[in-house]
Design a protein around this motif. Structure first.
Motif, PDB file in Angstrom:
ATOM      1  N   UNK A 169       1.036  -1.230  -0.124  1.00 35.22           N
ATOM      2  CA  UNK A 169       0.131  -0.117  -0.233  1.00 35.22           C
ATOM      3  C   UNK A 169       0.975   1.222  -0.040  1.00 35.22           C
ATOM      4  N   UNK A 170       1.978   1.302   0.880  1.00 34.90           N
ATOM      5  CA  UNK A 170       2.918   2.612   0.980  1.00 34.90           C
ATOM      6  C   UNK A 170       3.637   2.790  -0.403  1.00 34.90           C
ATOM      7  N   UNK A 171       3.859   1.451  -0.902  1.00 39.03           N
ATOM      8  CA  UNK A 171       4.583   1.640  -2.280  1.00 39.03           C
ATOM      9  C   UNK A 171       3.913   2.361  -3.394  1.00 39.03           C
ATOM     10  N   UNK A 172       2.441   1.862  -3.289  1.00 40.83           N
ATOM     11  CA  UNK A 172       1.666   2.173  -4.411  1.00 40.83           C
ATOM     12  C   UNK A 172       1.115   3.925  -4.082  1.00 40.83           C
ATOM     13  N   UNK A 173       1.152   4.054  -3.000  1.00 39.09           N
ATOM     14  CA  UNK A 173       0.888   5.793  -2.365  1.00 39.09           C
ATOM     15  C   UNK A 173       1.989   6.466  -2.739  1.00 39.09           C
ATOM     16  N   UNK A 174       3.143   5.935  -2.684  1.00 43.33           N
ATOM     17  CA  UNK A 174       4.297   6.792  -2.854  1.00 43.33           C
ATOM     18  C   UNK A 174       4.742   6.786  -4.661  1.00 43.33           C
ATOM     19  N   UNK A 175       4.453   6.069  -5.291  1.00 43.44           N
ATOM     20  CA  UNK A 175       4.578   5.859  -6.541  1.00 43.44           C
ATOM     21  C   UNK A 175       3.380   6.885  -7.147  1.00 43.44           C
TER      22      UNK A 175
END
Length: 290
Positions: free
Chosen positions: A281-287
């Protein structure tokens, strides 16, 4: 004639006619102008030039298309990890499940080398992933144990095998379809990872209507193409606890009154699965931010 591309190497596409013959084909230049590249698994129309050669003239509509493995028209994926040697990466497994789930491809999970693991470990993994909605199998391809039930689920379908190197995908392919003659490799004693033995994606004709694909091993997957808010729906074990969340649209990360987080604390949802959800989730949000 119509057939299925089972392999593509160096600009040549090998087309199986669905019965007994394979034709080495070139793809017409019109595909380049349309920016369409034939994929393994494509159903195609082709013209026969000789007993062994032909030209691909048309790519028939695809029902799906995956980037990694690069394949079209698969009915399901069989993700293979070793129960031991190498130890399974749960993070990698969960990323693969999310990637396939987002593309609406059903997944079977297979843990190979059960002769090297313990019953307790197998039960733990079985409980976690069956609760998450996945059919989970434990086999020893080397000893040909546990294969019958798995083979029954492959019949009549096109199945893509995927998983890290060294877990026994090629050995499993050879057991299911001995004519595949895939090169197999030992696990490196120094780095405890498999040497890459499959260098290209290839479909194997098992019997009428049944194809099996072995794919190059992978070591990492970045889940792409989805909004962070879509992710939780791919963790099916969260669903029973979502009604207990206080706020609509809860993403189960920072909210204080969250049914999913409560279920994790109470041991009703596996903690490592939840942590992998949070990381993705955090990776998707960061991207999305960039």
């Amino acid at each position: 004639m119509t057939g299925t591309i089972i392999k593509g190497i160096g600009g040549f596409y090998y087309v199986h006619d669905g019965r007994s013959r394979i034709y080495e084909c070139r793809a017409r230049g019109v595909f380049r102008s349309r920016k369409i590249k034939p994929l393994v698994g494509d159903r195609v129309e082709f013209e026969v030039l000789s007993d062994t050669e032909g030209n691909v003239t048309e790519i028939l509509p695809r029902k799906n298309q995956l980037i990694r493995p690069a394949v079209a028209n698969i009915d399901q994926a069989l993700v293979v990890f070793a129960l031991e040697d190498p130890k399974p990466s749960r993070n990698l497994l969960d990323r693969f499940l999310v990637t396939m789930g987002y593309q609406k491809v059903p997944v079977l999970i297979c843990f190979n080398k059960m002769d090297l693991g313990t019953e307790a470990k197998a039960k733990e993994l079985s409980d976690i992933y069956r609760k998450a909605g996945y059919e989970t199998f434990f086999i020893s391809a080397l000893r040909e144990e546990g294969l019958e039930e798995l083979q029954a689920l492959l019949k009549g379908k096109t199945t893509a095998l995927a998983g890290p190197s060294g877990v026994g995908k090629s050995t499993l392919t050879n057991r299911i379809h001995p004519e595949a003659g895939m090169e197999t490799g030992a696990v490196s004693e120094k780095i405890r990872r498999g040497r890459h033995t499959t260098r290209h994606s290839e479909l194997f004709f098992v019997e009428e209507g049944t194809f099996l694909m072995d794919t190059p091993g992978f070591s990492s997957i970045f889940v792409d193409g989805m909004e962070p808010e879509e992710l939780s729906s791919l963790f099916l074990e969260f669903a029973p606890f979502v009604p207990e969340c206080r706020f609509p649209g809860c993403v189960h990360i920072g909210e204080r009154e969250c049914g999913v987080k409560n279920a994790v604390r109470e041991g009703k949802i596996d903690g490592e699965r939840y942590e992998n959800y949070r990381l993705i989730y955090e990776e998707l949000k960061s991207k999305r931010r960039y």
